[in-house]
Write a protein that holds these residues in place. Structure first.
Motif, PDB file in Angstrom:
ATOM      1  N   ALA A  73       0.842  -1.198   0.000  1.00 61.92           N
ATOM      2  CA  ALA A  73       0.000   0.000   0.000  1.00 61.92           C
ATOM      3  C   ALA A  73       0.878   1.249   0.000  1.00 61.92           C
ATOM      4  N   ARG A  74       0.505   2.229  -0.827  1.00 68.40           N
ATOM      5  CA  ARG A  74       1.319   3.443  -0.924  1.00 68.40           C
ATOM      6  C   ARG A  74       1.267   4.252   0.369  1.00 68.40           C
ATOM      7  N   THR A  75       0.128   4.188   1.056  1.00 64.49           N
ATOM      8  CA  THR A  75      -0.072   4.907   2.318  1.00 64.49           C
ATOM      9  C   THR A  75      -0.531   3.903   3.368  1.00 64.49           C
ATOM     10  N   LYS A  76      -0.037   4.031   4.587  1.00 64.70           N
ATOM     11  CA  LYS A  76      -0.463   3.122   5.645  1.00 64.70           C
ATOM     12  C   LYS A  76      -1.956   3.286   5.881  1.00 64.70           C
ATOM     13  N   ILE A  77      -2.683   2.188   5.854  1.00 63.96           N
ATOM     14  CA  ILE A  77      -4.134   2.191   6.052  1.00 63.96           C
ATOM     15  C   ILE A  77      -4.415   1.767   7.481  1.00 63.96           C
ATOM     16  N   SER A  78      -5.102   2.624   8.226  1.00 64.71           N
ATOM     17  CA  SER A  78      -5.287   2.379   9.649  1.00 64.71           C
ATOM     18  C   SER A  78      -6.725   2.067  10.046  1.00 64.71           C
ATOM     19  N   SER A  79      -7.656   2.113   9.100  1.00 65.23           N
ATOM     20  CA  SER A  79      -9.057   1.836   9.439  1.00 65.23           C
ATOM     21  C   SER A  79      -9.768   1.210   8.250  1.00 65.23           C
TER      22      SER A  79
END
Length: 284
Positions: A73-79
């Motif tokens: 993932a290009r950006t950390k997904i937190s939800s």
């Protein structure tokens, strides 16, 4: 798809009897509810997020999977809400389904553990291939990769020598493996996998690709996604055979050529896949 692309009734009945004899875990209700939501004309983001939130353990495993090197993932997904926004309900549902199946099946031991570890490797290779071709998304490839051999996990529970036969034949001689299964149980793992995929409400292209993933006539199928998944399966077999130094087997060369005819793989991407295979790594 026409009727000849689906298992005959007698084969499905034999598959059902095999499943009845084995210990088959039940897929979580949240997965079935998500797939039901997907059938609506306009699936609701809030309903999907609320369904996933009902299972905190599954939510944690899902986020761990999305943020793993496998999916990069290009950006950390937190939800879950962030995940839905970034990849959409359908793709998220595929990953939820894959997470649930992984949780259901990863506790196996003995012969089933041998099958499971090999299956997880094939799923990782499927993702590596899907990232380099336009026909299939990585989440669909991963779900299919995990499910294509679920029938073999059932057989590992029924046949005492299945783990040994699997280890010897799955990669280099899959046709021999299918013949062994039909002789021992009257059915093969591809048909059992198709049955379970239907029971667990997986997408039809995934179910059909499971049924045909060893077929020599996959080019006759109408749906391009189904054909692409089958080609990814065959190419994953070849690449794993390459990593083991057994890729010159006629069956593996036929798998490679069939995949080449179906998938749009650039020369540089093919070279990268071969190098990755020979280095033995798929998660980085």
């Amino acid at each position: 798809m026409t009727s000849e692309h689906y298992p005959p009734r007698a084969d499905l009945e034999a598959a059902f009897q095999a499943v009845r004899r084995a210990r088959v875990p039940q897929i979580p209700d949240v997965v079935l509810a998500l797939r039901e939501e997907l059938t609506r004309p306009e699936p609701c983001v809030k309903v999907a997020a609320d369904l996933i939130a009902q299972d905190p353990a599954l939510t944690g495993q899902l986020l761990k999977m999305i943020n793993s090197p496998l999916f990069a993932a290009r950006t950390k997904i937190s939800s879950v809400q962030q995940a839905i926004t970034m990849i959409g309900i359908e793709r998220l549902t595929n990953l939820v389904t894959a997470s649930a199946i992984q949780r259901m099946l990863s506790a196996n031991d003995g012969a089933a553990r041998i099958v499971w570890e090999s299956t997880m490797e094939q799923a990782q290779v499927a993702v590596a291939i899907a990232e380099r071709v336009p026909e299939v998304s990585a989440d669909t490839a991963y779900l299919f990769g995990m499910m294509q051999n679920v029938g073999s996990l059932i057989f590992a529970d029924l046949l005492t020598d299945y783990g040994t036969v699997w280890a010897l034949r799955n990669i280099s001689a899959p046709d021999d493996l299918l013949r062994y299964e039909r002789t021992a149980l009257g059915i093969d793992h591809a048909t059992v996998g198709f049955l379970l995929a239907g029971n667990w409400r997986l997408p039809e292209p995934v179910a059909l690709a499971i049924y045909h993933h060893h077929s020599a006539t996959a080019a006759d199928l109408d749906d391009p996604e189904t054909r692409a998944l089958i080609a990814i399966s065959k190419l994953s077999h070849y690449l794993i055979a390459l990593s083991l130094g057994i890729h010159e087997q006629p069956e593996m060369l036929a798998y490679r050529d069939a995949a080449w005819q179906e998938l749009s793989i650039r020369d540089e991407d093919w070279q990268a896949l071969c190098e990755q295979a020979m280095q033995g790594g798929w998660t980085h």
